[in-house]
Design an enzyme around this catalytic site. Structure first.
Site, PDB file in Angstrom:
ATOM      1  N   GLU A  60      78.304  30.752  68.879  1.00 20.44           N
ATOM      2  CA  GLU A  60      79.017  29.186  69.040  1.00 20.44           C
ATOM      3  C   GLU A  60      80.610  29.687  68.790  1.00 20.44           C
ATOM      4  O   GLU A  60      81.461  28.930  69.345  1.00 20.44           O
ATOM      5  CB  GLU A  60      78.581  28.273  67.605  1.00 20.44           C
ATOM      6  CG  GLU A  60      77.352  27.690  67.944  1.00 20.44           C
ATOM      7  CD  GLU A  60      76.242  28.488  67.953  1.00 20.44           C
ATOM      8  OE1 GLU A  60      76.201  29.691  67.306  1.00 20.44           O
ATOM      9  OE2 GLU A  60      75.048  27.995  68.425  1.00 20.44           O
ATOM     10  N   GLN A  82      74.487  22.917  70.467  1.00 21.96           N
ATOM     11  CA  GLN A  82      72.884  22.342  70.517  1.00 21.96           C
ATOM     12  C   GLN A  82      72.919  21.244  69.545  1.00 21.96           C
ATOM     13  O   GLN A  82      72.127  20.274  69.511  1.00 21.96           O
ATOM     14  CB  GLN A  82      71.937  23.391  70.203  1.00 21.96           C
ATOM     15  CG  GLN A  82      70.910  23.227  70.966  1.00 21.96           C
ATOM     16  CD  GLN A  82      70.000  24.349  70.972  1.00 21.96           C
ATOM     17  OE1 GLN A  82      69.600  25.170  70.424  1.00 21.96           O
ATOM     18  NE2 GLN A  82      69.612  24.553  72.332  1.00 21.96           N
ATOM     19  N   PHE A  83      74.022  21.336  68.331  1.00 21.56           N
ATOM     20  CA  PHE A  83      74.111  20.175  67.528  1.00 21.56           C
ATOM     21  C   PHE A  83      75.164  20.119  66.934  1.00 21.56           C
ATOM     22  O   PHE A  83      76.206  21.022  66.829  1.00 21.56           O
ATOM     23  CB  PHE A  83      73.305  20.618  66.244  1.00 21.56           C
ATOM     24  CG  PHE A  83      71.686  20.672  66.674  1.00 21.56           C
ATOM     25  CD1 PHE A  83      70.869  19.644  66.399  1.00 21.56           C
ATOM     26  CD2 PHE A  83      71.175  21.684  66.872  1.00 21.56           C
ATOM     27  CE1 PHE A  83      69.413  19.509  66.312  1.00 21.56           C
ATOM     28  CE2 PHE A  83      69.567  21.881  67.087  1.00 21.56           C
ATOM     29  CZ  PHE A  83      68.822  20.621  67.110  1.00 21.56           C
ATOM     30  N   PHE A  86      77.290  22.149  64.358  1.00 19.08           N
ATOM     31  CA  PHE A  86      77.991  23.342  64.691  1.00 19.08           C
ATOM     32  C   PHE A  86      79.492  23.505  64.882  1.00 19.08           C
ATOM     33  O   PHE A  86      79.924  24.580  65.070  1.00 19.08           O
ATOM     34  CB  PHE A  86      77.119  23.954  65.764  1.00 19.08           C
ATOM     35  CG  PHE A  86      75.703  24.361  65.456  1.00 19.08           C
ATOM     36  CD1 PHE A  86      75.126  23.988  64.285  1.00 19.08           C
ATOM     37  CD2 PHE A  86      74.961  24.256  66.499  1.00 19.08           C
ATOM     38  CE1 PHE A  86      73.670  24.181  64.061  1.00 19.08           C
ATOM     39  CE2 PHE A  86      73.448  24.627  66.413  1.00 19.08           C
ATOM     40  CZ  PHE A  86      72.732  24.408  65.192  1.00 19.08           C
ATOM     41  N   HIS A 128      71.536  19.986  61.125  1.00 22.18           N
ATOM     42  CA  HIS A 128      71.431  19.568  62.329  1.00 22.18           C
ATOM     43  C   HIS A 128      71.387  18.005  62.454  1.00 22.18           C
ATOM     44  O   HIS A 128      70.755  17.550  63.510  1.00 22.18           O
ATOM     45  CB  HIS A 128      69.769  20.237  62.650  1.00 22.18           C
ATOM     46  CG  HIS A 128      69.740  21.520  62.770  1.00 22.18           C
ATOM     47  ND1 HIS A 128      69.915  22.456  61.854  1.00 22.18           N
ATOM     48  CD2 HIS A 128      69.545  22.342  64.051  1.00 22.18           C
ATOM     49  CE1 HIS A 128      69.691  23.748  62.401  1.00 22.18           C
ATOM     50  NE2 HIS A 128      69.454  23.696  63.610  1.00 22.18           N
TER      51      HIS A 128
HETATM   52  C1  TPP Z   1      73.983  28.793  64.857  1.00 21.51           C
HETATM   53  C2  TPP Z   1      72.679  28.070  65.557  1.00 21.51           C
HETATM   54  N1  TPP Z   1      72.645  27.906  67.057  1.00 21.51           N
HETATM   55  C3  TPP Z   1      71.596  27.278  67.500  1.00 21.51           C
HETATM   56  C4  TPP Z   1      70.558  27.028  66.924  1.00 21.51           C
HETATM   57  C5  TPP Z   1      69.397  26.347  67.686  1.00 21.51           C
HETATM   58  N2  TPP Z   1      68.167  27.293  67.670  1.00 21.51           N
HETATM   59  C6  TPP Z   1      67.291  27.256  66.799  1.00 21.51           C
HETATM   60  S1  TPP Z   1      66.022  28.665  66.987  1.00 21.51           S
HETATM   61  C7  TPP Z   1      67.048  29.183  68.249  1.00 21.51           C
HETATM   62  C8  TPP Z   1      66.457  30.241  69.266  1.00 21.51           C
HETATM   63  C9  TPP Z   1      66.250  31.303  68.225  1.00 21.51           C
HETATM   64  O1  TPP Z   1      66.054  32.740  69.009  1.00 21.51           O
HETATM   65  P1  TPP Z   1      65.669  34.032  68.152  1.00 21.51           P
HETATM   66  O2  TPP Z   1      66.497  34.014  67.209  1.00 21.51           O
HETATM   67  O3  TPP Z   1      65.221  34.916  69.153  1.00 21.51           O
HETATM   68  O4  TPP Z   1      64.404  33.685  67.472  1.00 21.51           O
HETATM   69  P2  TPP Z   1      63.017  33.079  68.178  1.00 21.51           P
HETATM   70  O5  TPP Z   1      62.958  31.710  68.149  1.00 21.51           O
HETATM   71  O6  TPP Z   1      62.762  33.963  69.298  1.00 21.51           O
HETATM   72  O7  TPP Z   1      61.855  33.473  66.897  1.00 21.51           O
HETATM   73  C10 TPP Z   1      67.881  28.117  68.466  1.00 21.51           C
HETATM   74  C11 TPP Z   1      69.010  28.481  69.886  1.00 21.51           C
HETATM   75  C12 TPP Z   1      70.666  27.057  65.562  1.00 21.51           C
HETATM   76  N3  TPP Z   1      69.517  26.520  64.594  1.00 21.51           N
HETATM   77  N4  TPP Z   1      71.658  27.657  64.761  1.00 21.51           N
END
Ligand code: TPP
Ligand code: TPP
Ligand code: MG
Ligand code: MG
Lengths: 323, 316, 323, 316
Positions: A60, A82-83, A86, A128
């Site tokens: 972010e 995304q939210f 953030f 969120h």
């Molecule tokens: C700082 C932040 N950015 C975006 C999100 C939204 N989000 C939740 S899960 C996710 C994907 C995470 O990917 P990864 O770390 O590879 O874990 P996986 O879901 O593959 O297990 C995102 C973008 C968040 N919760 N926090």
């Protein structure tokens, strides 16, 4: 006028502005092939290609900061967080880089950046679900938009993209599915002009986004009992249209703010103080704020419902006030 | 390396060194705020690096001195005006010496929060990649600054998009009073390049020729669309962190002078006959004259109007 | 009572609490050998050793976030941010990790964390000069302290370190050199109790830190003209002592807030709205706010002086109000 | 590796797999919110990793499933209660399944903003280093999460202070709909260890024995005061990112099943005779029974009182 959803209206605004100006680019997590987790950017990746619409890492700080840098050098980035919460995760980039880069360099740069921030809603938990408008409204240098209808969502976003100043554009998650009439012809909606969504004389209620929708519902019930409230939708919080609120209060003599932000120093605080400065003689009833009682948003829906102002709570609050 | 270029680097370094000395003098005398972080000892490398770039390449800098601007011929008077809050200031009293800006000369400013330049410069990279292909954005930053999270997000971003960016780290072994060894888990910042699949290069920041060469390679890489390079220049901070810093925390402060590249460069040019005593004193005289003129200009310039404080936030 | 500087009072509070409780640790940039860039922590590194007082990298996010993690597991970290502005650089860690970690885990943890944040002052530029109290006051879960005297600086910091909740402790840079009497005996200063710094009947002025000092000066001049203002120092912004302000306003019938934060949604907004809710009948004069006119703090001192409320501006504002 | 342990890992994995399947079923039926991010395919590695730790070591986790809690014997009913917002919920309706917490069992919770665990876990490391020496804090996170700036600040911090921390990255190749190759400049997250002078290890996350061994080494390193290790487990996300995700963006979704470690582990244990058809169906029956009981308990539990929304912010 076509009938569109709030999210489709945003999508159209993006498509139209990207067509109009090749400097407009769009990025964020999952916005490309997938069209965004809330499906707002569907089709744009296909239409404008990977150089102009692309997915970003979970970074972010650089998402926003790179947007600022790119904006200073002629691009017009639209960054989807995304939210909305953030904006604090990217606090330095939002409040200092976007808000102050131009200022601290004596006006050497323009910063035509739009940060799209899906706010409110619930069930997503404390980090969120917030409506962090007040943080943005307090900070110098950031324009702040809170569209409440599909028509405004489109017009205000098109305007935001064309302005040379950074804009935090809050799109409310619970409004994405809302349907409403949107002009077929090209238009933009100017910043700084509030609109009276309903006329009345009992009390002036300032509300926007989902709280406006709930207030309008409560107003229907109240109307059946002969209580006509006047409802003002500010549409933008910076710039902020005080006059429309003051004029309304001159007529009604009372003001209530319904908001989804934390109560203390929520937007309602500024409205209250502003009225006390400029409209004290007209106020014959105490000011009232309905807001989140200074706790984060929980995850469980029935706990959320307990703290987010409901149609019923608005209805009751007005009855107290007018009686 | 071509001695004409070397002596240009020497001249600009000398100008910077003398100019900063004057600024410090004026600050001590209370004529200017003491906001300068002297670049003494690092300016030779800074200027050598910039001389390997095209004049229209973009630069974002840290707080370590004014060589970056001097190298790009930002007028000395305007830099002094920034410090003095007078007419002619590049940032109109808003940012002082920390935010000197001169877009036509490619000086894009500084982030007051360290490491903000990491994210701004990749954004600049995104813009020039699309709008001014062939140009480069270089960000100069300190070893301490490399511990900001923005370093990580930025390098990954630039590497992924193959942006025309250069990361130039000036490792002077200190962050104010904190030695790099107590703030940074690796001795070489360049080791971090491995986490992003980009080249990480260590260079002796006191050797202008070596600096010039690694910068050229990085520039070539950036221009040809291969993405960023992380350069780490090992340098020595000659003075305190800020004006008046007694460096009580720094045991080896006295040893710094021995590492000063400016006298070495001077000697090299004298030995090679590129310079001689006459040309040297000519250069010194010329430098003094430029500085005196700038100081005069600023002394005669009016203070910015107080209301300027309210301007420049929004573009109309 | 010994006479101490504000910064020495902070230093003493740290030394006493670290002596009392070995779980108290202190870290931040330059706080160890060098005693901090403002020399507030001098001697503590020598006294308590490198395991308890240490320098940190330039990593504001982990500085604050690690403090939260350590606090949840029994340490009582005191984190010095070099400048208060950096609470936004560590936005996620301050507002979500410190403010919400306990809440989002249903009260499973205590978070005895103190974030020391040197605020205000000037000449340091837009990102090193702000008084960002309002951001903290709006956010749920963060206690907020604004000591205005050496005595309060010491007592409130000792209290902050002993509390089991996260505290953002704003220490004003321009007050570091201020001298004042400090009790020789052990004491702490409770949160949530405002103090009347001067009694009067003309108007209630709420001010703290450097603005309090300026307001007291202005009050002297006004007094010579027979205008006696009442000055309330809130001391803590969360918890916030409304009653003392309301009581004072019941007596004076007017209220003015003097603050060093940005005007819109500065702390004054909450005070104004709160009065309109609870004290409308007593208010016979419009509310007034003196604050930064919604621009960042410039670097040049004479520009700063133009936008930070001065003794003279306070004097004039009161004259306008009472006439 | 000892087959008794392997079959424990199998049993816990099966319990987790079936439990999550039931959760999804209940979510589809509208009985629970669809907030689960199924861990199917990753739970074998997660559980193998945790089984290499002591029961009193601490764990911070990401959002990828509930194996972490199941492995630590957090009651299934309390996890369901967290989702349902009912009495018995570990976080009392505040955090749902994202913030399941159970300090006595070493489950320290999750940050909703990804990568928050990086900074929290090193803080835990600082505390246990001083107050509970010999213990370890492990943070499980995804490949996408490794692009947060907090990764960088945290690893530098932990390496510098030699904290008893383990960084366990589950690289499943995706962040929601974004493939790792479009978000991350290096194929191996473990390559980033070089920037902090700590070991970076790649392991097949589908191989419980391999995972167990690298975790043991990392634990040994952490306990003996040598600092953190960055482990990268290559795994496969069997299902969508969240309940109901059709994975339209994922061409190879169908190929995932072939990589599922659970049937492989089962076959291995059957071939070795550690399990047979009877013991297996006994395990299945036992698992079903545990789940049924938990579901019953929660169905009969009352909703949390709405006013609970106002509690737990401050400690009195
Ligand atoms: C700082 C932040 N950015 C975006 C999100 C939204 N989000 C939740 S899960 C996710 C994907 C995470 O990917 P990864 O770390 O590879 O874990 P996986 O879901 O593959 O297990 C995102 C973008 C968040 N919760 N926090
Ligand atoms: C985010 C942030 N943290 C702290 C500071 C205060 N600060 C200014 S300069 C400095 C030291 C920088 O060290 P380094 O990056 O090595 O550069 P050097 O001063 O050695 O040239 C610090 C801590 C800041 N400006 N921004
Ligand atoms: Mg340094
Ligand atoms: Mg992943």
């Amino acid at each position: 006028m076509a009938t569109l959803t709030y999210s489709k209206a945003i999508n159209q605004a993006l498509a139209e502005e990207m067509t109009r100006d090749e400097n407009v680019i769009l990025y964020g997590q999952d916005v490309a092939a997938w069209g965004g987790i809330f499906k707002v950017t569907e089709g744009l990746h296909e239409q404008f290609g990977p150089e102009r619409v692309f997915d970003s890492p979970i970074s972010e700080n650089v998402m926003v900061g790179a947007g600022v840098g790119a904006a200073t050098m002629g691009l017009r980035p639209v960054v989807e967080l995304q939210f909305a919460d953030f904006i604090l995760t990217a606090g330095d980039e939002v409040f200092f880089k976007a808000g102050m880069w131009r200022f601290m360099h004596g006006g050497a740069f323009k910063v035509p950046l739009v940060i799209r921030a899906p706010s409110g809603g619930s069930g997503f938990g404390p980090e969120h679900s917030a409506c962090p408008e007040a943080f943005v409204m307090h900070a110098p240098g950031l324009l702040c938009v809170v569209p409440s209808t599909p028509e405004d969502a489109k017009g205000l976003l098109k305007e935001a993209i064309r302005l040379d100043n950074p804009v935090v554009y809050f799109e409310h998650k619970l409004l994405y599915a809302m349907r409403g009439a949107v002009p077929d012809t090209e238009y933009t909606t100017p910043f700084g002009k509030a609109v009276v969504r309903r006329e009345g004389d009992a009390v002036t209620i300032v509300a926007w986004q989902d709280m406006l929708r709930r207030t309008l519902k409560a107003a229907e019930q109240l109307s059946q009992e002969g209580i006509e409230v006047e409802i003002v939708d500010p549409r933008t919080l910076n710039p902020f249209d005080r006059d429309t609120i003051i004029e309304s209060v001159q007529k009604t003599g009372a003001c209530m703010v319904v908001e989804e932000a934390y109560r203390t120093l929520g937007v309602g605080a500024e409205i209250g103080a502003m009225l006390m400065e400029h409209a004290l003689p007209y106020l014959d009833k105490p000011f009232k704020r309905l807001a989140i009682p200074d706790v984060p948003l929980p995850t469980s829906q029935h706990l959320v419902d307990h703290i987010v102002p409901s149609v019923d709570a608005i209805y009751k609050a007005v009855k107290d006030l007018v009686s | 390396m071509d001695h004409a270029l070397l002596s240009d680097i020497f001249k600009t370094s000398l100008l910077t060194r003398r100019f900063e000395a004057r600024i410090i003098q004026m600050a001590m005398a209370g004529e200017l705020p003491g906001a300068l972080h002297a670049g003494a000892g690092q300016e030779v490398g800074q200027i050598a690096a910039i001389s390997a770039l095209n004049k229209d390449d973009y630069i974002l800098y840290g707080h370590r001195g004014v060589a970056y601007m001097v190298a790009r011929e930002v007028s000395l008077a305007s830099i002094l005006a920034d410090m003095a809050g007078k007419e002619g200031a590049t940032n109109r009293g808003k940012g002082g010496v920390m935010h000197v800006v001169d877009v036509p000369h490619g000086i894009l400013g500084e982030s007051g929060t360290l490491g903000g330049g990491f994210v701004i410069s990749v954004g600049v990279g995104m813009a020039i990649k699309r709008r001014e292909p062939g140009k480069i954005a270089t960000y100069f930053f300190g070893d301490g600054t490399s511990n900001r999270g923005t370093f990580h997000e930025s390098l990954n971003w630039a590497a992924l998009q193959k942006l025309p960016c250069i990361y130039y780290c000036e490792n002077n072994g200190w962050a104010v009073s904190v030695p790099t060894s107590s703030s940074t888990a690796v001795p070489d910042i360049s080791a971090r390049a491995a986490g992003y699949g980009v080249p990480g290069v260590v260079v002796d920041g006191n050797d202008p020729t070596a600096v010039y060469e690694v910068m050229q390679q990085a520039a070539q890489r950036a221009r040809s669309g291969q993405g960023p390079t992380l350069i780490e220049a090992k340098v020595t901070r000659q003075m305190g962190h800020f004006v008046g810093d007694q460096q009580t925390y720094r045991a080896d402060a006295d040893k710094a002078a021995a590492k000063d590249p400016l006298p070495k460069l001077q000697q090299l040019l004298l030995d090679a006959g590129t310079l001689n005593e006459t040309s040297l004193s000519q250069i010194e005289a010329d430098v003094q004259q430029q500085i005196d003129t700038a100081v005069e200009t600023v002394r005669n310039a009016p203070l910015l109007a107080p209301e300027v404080a309210l301007q420049d936030l929004y573009s109309e």
